[in-house]
Write a protein that holds these residues in place. Structure first.
Motif, short mmCIF file in Angstrom:
data_model
loop_
_atom_site.label_atom_id
_atom_site.label_comp_id
_atom_site.label_asym_id
_atom_site.label_seq_id
_atom_site.Cartn_x
_atom_site.Cartn_y
_atom_site.Cartn_z
N GLY A 145 47.52 -48.56 -19.38
CA GLY A 145 46.54 -47.92 -18.62
C GLY A 145 45.94 -46.68 -18.96
O GLY A 145 46.42 -45.81 -19.91
N TYR A 146 45.01 -46.37 -18.20
CA TYR A 146 44.25 -44.97 -18.51
C TYR A 146 45.02 -43.75 -17.64
O TYR A 146 44.97 -44.07 -16.45
CB TYR A 146 42.76 -44.75 -18.52
N VAL A 147 45.45 -42.62 -18.31
CA VAL A 147 45.77 -41.49 -17.35
C VAL A 147 45.05 -40.15 -18.10
O VAL A 147 44.62 -40.26 -19.14
CB VAL A 147 47.38 -41.28 -17.58
N PRO A 148 44.89 -39.08 -17.44
CA PRO A 148 44.40 -37.67 -17.83
C PRO A 148 45.28 -37.37 -19.17
O PRO A 148 46.55 -37.55 -19.23
CB PRO A 148 44.65 -36.87 -16.74
N LYS A 186 31.97 -48.64 -21.21
CA LYS A 186 32.22 -47.35 -20.60
C LYS A 186 33.44 -46.58 -21.22
O LYS A 186 33.83 -45.53 -21.02
CB LYS A 186 32.75 -47.44 -19.31
N VAL A 187 34.13 -47.29 -22.37
CA VAL A 187 35.18 -46.56 -22.90
C VAL A 187 34.96 -46.38 -24.34
O VAL A 187 34.32 -47.47 -25.26
CB VAL A 187 36.52 -47.67 -22.88
N THR A 188 35.37 -45.29 -24.87
CA THR A 188 35.09 -44.93 -26.25
C THR A 188 36.66 -45.36 -27.31
O THR A 188 37.56 -45.23 -26.60
CB THR A 188 34.84 -43.57 -26.43
N PRO A 189 36.09 -45.62 -28.30
CA PRO A 189 37.32 -45.78 -29.37
C PRO A 189 38.41 -44.76 -29.30
O PRO A 189 39.54 -44.87 -29.58
CB PRO A 189 36.84 -46.10 -30.69
N LYS A 227 40.40 -39.07 -20.48
CA LYS A 227 41.55 -40.00 -20.34
C LYS A 227 41.97 -40.37 -21.59
O LYS A 227 41.33 -40.46 -22.62
CB LYS A 227 40.94 -40.95 -19.30
N LYS A 228 43.29 -41.10 -21.39
CA LYS A 228 43.84 -41.57 -22.46
C LYS A 228 44.60 -42.82 -22.22
O LYS A 228 45.01 -43.00 -21.15
CB LYS A 228 44.75 -40.74 -23.32
#
Lengths: 363, 128
Positions: A328-331, A249-252, A283-284
């Protein structure tokens, strides 16, 4: 559960064994933070026989890998390796892997353990879908073993076992050589942020190599290291772990793998990734340090302004830095160094700050 | 090997111990629990004055790889916490029944002590 050829040795050493992607693996032989420090200061030996090795050969080997993998693989010299990712059509990550160029028409692809069968299926699918019939893909995982020897003393330990001058071996390069009378591949690479080697040898010789490395290395401080310290070592260097920072579900582009993703070449998933890049990421992946006391863990919420804005993918107390760190992922608007975020730890929101990555870099 | 469990303490099936002195109950995790947990790198202590219930979360102790909740053996109010653990959570590994104590709870319902185990009963839980 699957066992590596070294399983009995781990048990005899008193290791705590855990299920890791279907493999019964050592998580620690003693104390994780001591294993961590031993690797940074001296050397550590890791049983990595659970990982997968795929050989891709033939006139269309490069074309097939170029189509399957995000990274530009043209222009590699023999004896060079590169990191890349395998994506699905939507740009989601199926695995991150290293590609070794053995010869002009011969490559080795090293995969994670639990993803290996899926990787093989995907590469074979790409081969079928795009008609790269003049390439042969072989799963060598059952016949090859792998040990990672990591830490500043690694070269001194390994050198007596190989004829090649290891001083001349550059980072992310390898030699095909002979160890204990058998064919071996030795690359200067790893997953700890220290100098070190990844060693590939026939699986039935791995036990002898393990013993030999300790015979030479024990007086120099070599210790066996489990997956617990492998995780804290890689996390200090902000290296991604499949199943934590990455999944399908995550892209590079989101997980700091833009540098291994060449959007100007044609590979499976590139259209979706170009579109995502044009549209802007949602998200990053960032690194953070906890300002207040606590440990962030995989799956904890990241909050800002009283709202859940993201999720922690990995976290620990860094044995080297003595601080609680995490990924972690954040906007994107929060993915800025110095930004204050909160980590929801049980009933409390613990203050954290976005920091520069990696957390640790070898001096 | 585990240190033997002191006979003067009460125990829970979740491997907490309780030292009862009047209405003050000192709480920690057993030596067996710290062995299972391995190296403790962090202890989350409750706030003084926090109301706790028997069998509900009192604190949390964390190793490199895992988090374990510590449940309160009795209901009551937290009156003291072991602040030494903030700088040195390893005290729980070194001396689980002593310097590694976690919190003191002023109990509100002494009848709850009946639900705790003595050392013999806890010994059987450890073996099971």
């Amino acid at each position: 559960m699957q066992k590596t050829p070294l399983h009995a040795k781990h048990v005899a050493l008193g290791a705590r064994m855990v299920d890791f992607g279907g493999w019964d693996m050592p998580v620690q032989y003693g104390i994780i933070t001591e294993e961590h420090r031993n690797t940074r200061e001296k050397a550590g030996l890791f049983d990595i026989c659970h990982m997968g090795e795929l050989k891709v050969e033939g006139p269309e080997a490069l074309a097939l890998l170029q189509k399957a993998i995000s990274r530009e693989l043209g222009g590699m010299e023999n004896g060079q390796m590169r990191l890349g990712v395998l994506c699905n059509e939507a740009g989601g990550i199926l695995d991150d892997l290293t590609v070794y160029k053995l010869a002009d028409e011969k490559y080795m692809v090293v995969t994670n353990a639990s993803t290996k069968d899926g990787d093989l299926a995907q590469i074979l699918k790409v081969q079928r879908d795009f008609g790269f019939t003049d390439a042969k893909v072989v799963d060598s995982s059952a016949v090859l073993g792998k040990l990672d020897l990591q830490g500043p003393v690694s070269q001194a330990i390994l050198q007596p076992l190989v004829a090649d001058d290891l001083r001349k071996l550059k980072f992310y390069h390898f030699v095909e050589t002979e160890i204990l009378g058998g064919y071996a591949i030795v690359s200067r690479s790893g997953y700890t942020g220290e100098d070190g080697f990844e060693i590939y040898l026939a699986r039935d010789k791995i036990g002898v190599l393990w013993d030999k490395l300790f015979e030479i290395g024990a007086p120099l401080g070599l210790k066996p290291i489990g997956l617990g310290a492998r995780d804290t070592l890689r996390l200090e260097c902000a290296m991604n772990l499949y199943g934590h920072e990455m999944d399908d579900k995550v892209t590079p582009l989101e997980c700091r793998y833009g540098w291994v993703t060449n959007l100007d070449k044609d590979f499976v998933g590139v259209d979706a990734l170009r579109e995502l890049k044009a549209r802007g990421l949602g998200k990053k992946l960032v690194g953070f340090e906890l300002v207040d006391r606590g440990i962030a863990r995989n799956g904890y919420d990241i909050v800002a302004g009283g709202q859940k804005v993201g999720v922690v993918t990995s976290g620990t107390i860094s044995p080297t830095l003595g601080k609680a760190i995490g990924l972690g992922y954040v906007p994107p608007h929060l993915a800025v160094e110095g930004t204050e975020i909160g980590i929801q730890i049980r009933d409390n929101v613990v203050k954290a700050q976005v920091v520069k990555l990696p957390f640790y870099k070898r001096g | 090997m585990s240190k033997s469990n002191p006979a003067n303490l009460k125990y829970t099936k979740d491997h907490e111990w309780a030292l009862v002195e009047g209405d003050i109950v000192t709480v920690g995790i057993t030596d067996h629990a710290q062995e299972l947990l391995t190296e403790v790198v962090f202890a989350e202590l409750p706030a003084i004055g926090k109301k706790v219930e028997q069998g509900k979360q009192l604190a949390a102790v964390e190793s490199v790889k895992s988090v374990s909740d510590v449940y309160s053996p009795v209901s009551g109010e937290v009156v003291e916490v072991n602040t030494e653990l903030e700088a040195n959570p390893g005290l729980i590994n070194q001396d689980a029944f002593g310097a590694g104590w976690i919190a003191k709870v002023k109990m509100s319902n002494p009848a709850e002590l009946e639900k705790l185990m003595d050392v013999a009963a806890y010994g059987k839980v450890m073996e099971s």
